[in-house]
Design a protein around this motif. Structure first.
Motif, PDB file in Angstrom:
ATOM      1  N   LYS A 135     -10.177  13.397  -3.121  1.00  0.00           N
ATOM      2  CA  LYS A 135     -10.511  12.378  -3.599  1.00  0.00           C
ATOM      3  C   LYS A 135      -9.129  12.238  -3.309  1.00  0.00           C
ATOM      4  N   GLU A 136      -7.903  13.133  -3.963  1.00  0.00           N
ATOM      5  CA  GLU A 136      -6.583  12.879  -3.347  1.00  0.00           C
ATOM      6  C   GLU A 136      -6.113  13.067  -1.947  1.00  0.00           C
ATOM      7  N   MET A 137      -6.954  13.208  -1.514  1.00  0.00           N
ATOM      8  CA  MET A 137      -6.512  13.708   0.443  1.00  0.00           C
ATOM      9  C   MET A 137      -7.472  12.428   1.392  1.00  0.00           C
ATOM     10  N   LEU A 138      -8.744  12.018   0.457  1.00  0.00           N
ATOM     11  CA  LEU A 138      -8.954  11.208   1.238  1.00  0.00           C
ATOM     12  C   LEU A 138      -8.034   9.325   0.974  1.00  0.00           C
ATOM     13  N   SER A 139      -7.821   9.473  -0.429  1.00  0.00           N
ATOM     14  CA  SER A 139      -6.093   8.316  -0.587  1.00  0.00           C
ATOM     15  C   SER A 139      -4.840   8.361   0.418  1.00  0.00           C
ATOM     16  N   VAL A 140      -4.667  10.085  -0.072  1.00  0.00           N
ATOM     17  CA  VAL A 140      -3.169  10.470   1.046  1.00  0.00           C
ATOM     18  C   VAL A 140      -3.530   9.576   2.491  1.00  0.00           C
ATOM     19  N   ALA A 141      -4.540  10.486   2.753  1.00  0.00           N
ATOM     20  CA  ALA A 141      -4.733   9.859   4.203  1.00  0.00           C
ATOM     21  C   ALA A 141      -4.377   8.903   4.595  1.00  0.00           C
ATOM     22  N   GLY A 142      -5.118   8.143   3.792  1.00  0.00           N
ATOM     23  CA  GLY A 142      -6.150   6.273   4.251  1.00  0.00           C
ATOM     24  C   GLY A 142      -4.639   5.940   4.628  1.00  0.00           C
ATOM     25  N   GLY A 143      -3.854   5.703   3.268  1.00  0.00           N
ATOM     26  CA  GLY A 143      -2.262   5.737   2.880  1.00  0.00           C
ATOM     27  C   GLY A 143      -1.361   5.566   3.839  1.00  0.00           C
ATOM     28  N   TRP A 144      -1.108   7.219   3.947  1.00  0.00           N
ATOM     29  CA  TRP A 144       0.529   7.275   5.617  1.00  0.00           C
ATOM     30  C   TRP A 144      -0.364   6.597   6.100  1.00  0.00           C
ATOM     31  N   HIS A 145      -1.424   6.941   6.558  1.00  0.00           N
ATOM     32  CA  HIS A 145      -1.978   5.883   8.124  1.00  0.00           C
ATOM     33  C   HIS A 145      -1.595   4.488   8.300  1.00  0.00           C
ATOM     34  N   THR A 146      -1.716   4.530   7.021  1.00  0.00           N
ATOM     35  CA  THR A 146      -1.745   2.705   6.748  1.00  0.00           C
ATOM     36  C   THR A 146      -0.013   2.788   6.649  1.00  0.00           C
ATOM     37  N   HIS A 147       0.355   3.246   5.918  1.00  0.00           N
ATOM     38  CA  HIS A 147       1.689   3.045   6.000  1.00  0.00           C
ATOM     39  C   HIS A 147       2.702   3.430   6.933  1.00  0.00           C
ATOM     40  N   LEU A 148       2.242   4.260   8.202  1.00  0.00           N
ATOM     41  CA  LEU A 148       2.987   4.743   8.846  1.00  0.00           C
ATOM     42  C   LEU A 148       2.587   4.256   9.912  1.00  0.00           C
ATOM     43  N   GLY A 149       1.359   3.393  10.138  1.00  0.00           N
ATOM     44  CA  GLY A 149       1.286   1.889  11.346  1.00  0.00           C
ATOM     45  C   GLY A 149       1.786   1.207  10.270  1.00  0.00           C
ATOM     46  N   LEU A 150       2.235   0.498   9.819  1.00  0.00           N
ATOM     47  CA  LEU A 150       3.597  -0.024   9.056  1.00  0.00           C
ATOM     48  C   LEU A 150       5.133  -0.674  10.333  1.00  0.00           C
ATOM     49  N   LEU A 151       5.633   1.049   9.724  1.00  0.00           N
ATOM     50  CA  LEU A 151       6.773   1.507   9.805  1.00  0.00           C
ATOM     51  C   LEU A 151       6.866   0.943  12.044  1.00  0.00           C
ATOM     52  N   MET A 152       5.334   1.406  12.610  1.00  0.00           N
ATOM     53  CA  MET A 152       5.937   1.867  13.649  1.00  0.00           C
ATOM     54  C   MET A 152       5.827   0.463  14.426  1.00  0.00           C
ATOM     55  N   ASP A 153       4.429  -0.578  13.377  1.00  0.00           N
ATOM     56  CA  ASP A 153       5.053  -2.173  13.851  1.00  0.00           C
ATOM     57  C   ASP A 153       6.399  -2.950  13.876  1.00  0.00           C
ATOM     58  N   HIS A 154       6.929  -2.206  12.276  1.00  0.00           N
ATOM     59  CA  HIS A 154       8.584  -2.691  11.813  1.00  0.00           C
ATOM     60  C   HIS A 154       9.322  -2.203  13.535  1.00  0.00           C
ATOM     61  N   LEU A 155       9.125  -0.810  13.107  1.00  0.00           N
ATOM     62  CA  LEU A 155      10.423  -0.281  14.517  1.00  0.00           C
ATOM     63  C   LEU A 155      10.369  -1.289  16.171  1.00  0.00           C
TER      64      LEU A 155
END
Length: 181
Positions: A135-155
């Protein structure tokens, strides 16, 4: 920038560990600032105080509605986080501008960011270790992938993608990719 490197899925390297790689526009000092400066980090992940010395504290204040240019409703299962939630972390390693590791709250897991210059770009490798269950692996995987996408967009100077709908989609994809193990 290689789009395949930019958007690939996290890889399970061992039980309880997932690794993401992203090629980001540099220079390395700029990317480091987005990992460590509370105001810049708040744009893509979470604000909060930062003490980068080993044993120092990092406070991550997550308010996902602040990350979205176009507001989306908070999913029911995350309603308790709607007005924000604070995660207290402890720095385990810091070597500016190449390495930052910290214990991620009090669940026993650890996040490590490694940065390497590649021409004018920066290879970011994010490893989240010691995740306690699927459960934590799924939440973390989706979360980091989403947050990193936002970082990429911003940069890259692009408008940020929606947070919650993107997270829900990615969490479903990781659910399928991880199987039922």
């Amino acid at each position: 920038m290689n789009v395949a490197t930019a958007e690939k899925y996290g890889i399970i390297t061992e039980a309880g560990s997932i690794v993401f790689e992203r090629l980001l526009p540099g220079p390395i000092e700029r990317v480091w600032d987005y990992l460590t400066d509370p105001d810049k980090r708040a744009i893509w992940l979470a604000g909060g105080s930062t003490d980068l010395a080993p044993g120092g504290k990092i406070e991550l204040f997550f308010r996902h509605s602040d990350l979205q240019a176009k507001p989306e409703p908070t999913p029911e299962r995350y309603k308790a986080m709607e007005n924000g939630v604070t995660l207290r972390c402890e720095v385990t390693a810091c070597k500016k501008p190449h390495l930052l590791s910290y214990l991620f709250g009090n669940d026993g897991s650890e996040v490590t960011f490694e940065l390497k210059s590649q021409g004018s770009d920066v290879l970011l490798t994010l490893t989240h270790r010691r995740l306690p269950n699927r459960k934590e692996m799924l939440s973390v995987a989706g979360g980091w992938h989403t947050h990193l996408g936002l970082l990429m967009d911003h940069l890259a100077g692009r408008p940020g993608r929606p947070f919650w709908s993107n997270h829900a989609k990615l969490e479903q994809e990781y659910d399928q990719r991880l199987g039922k193990a």
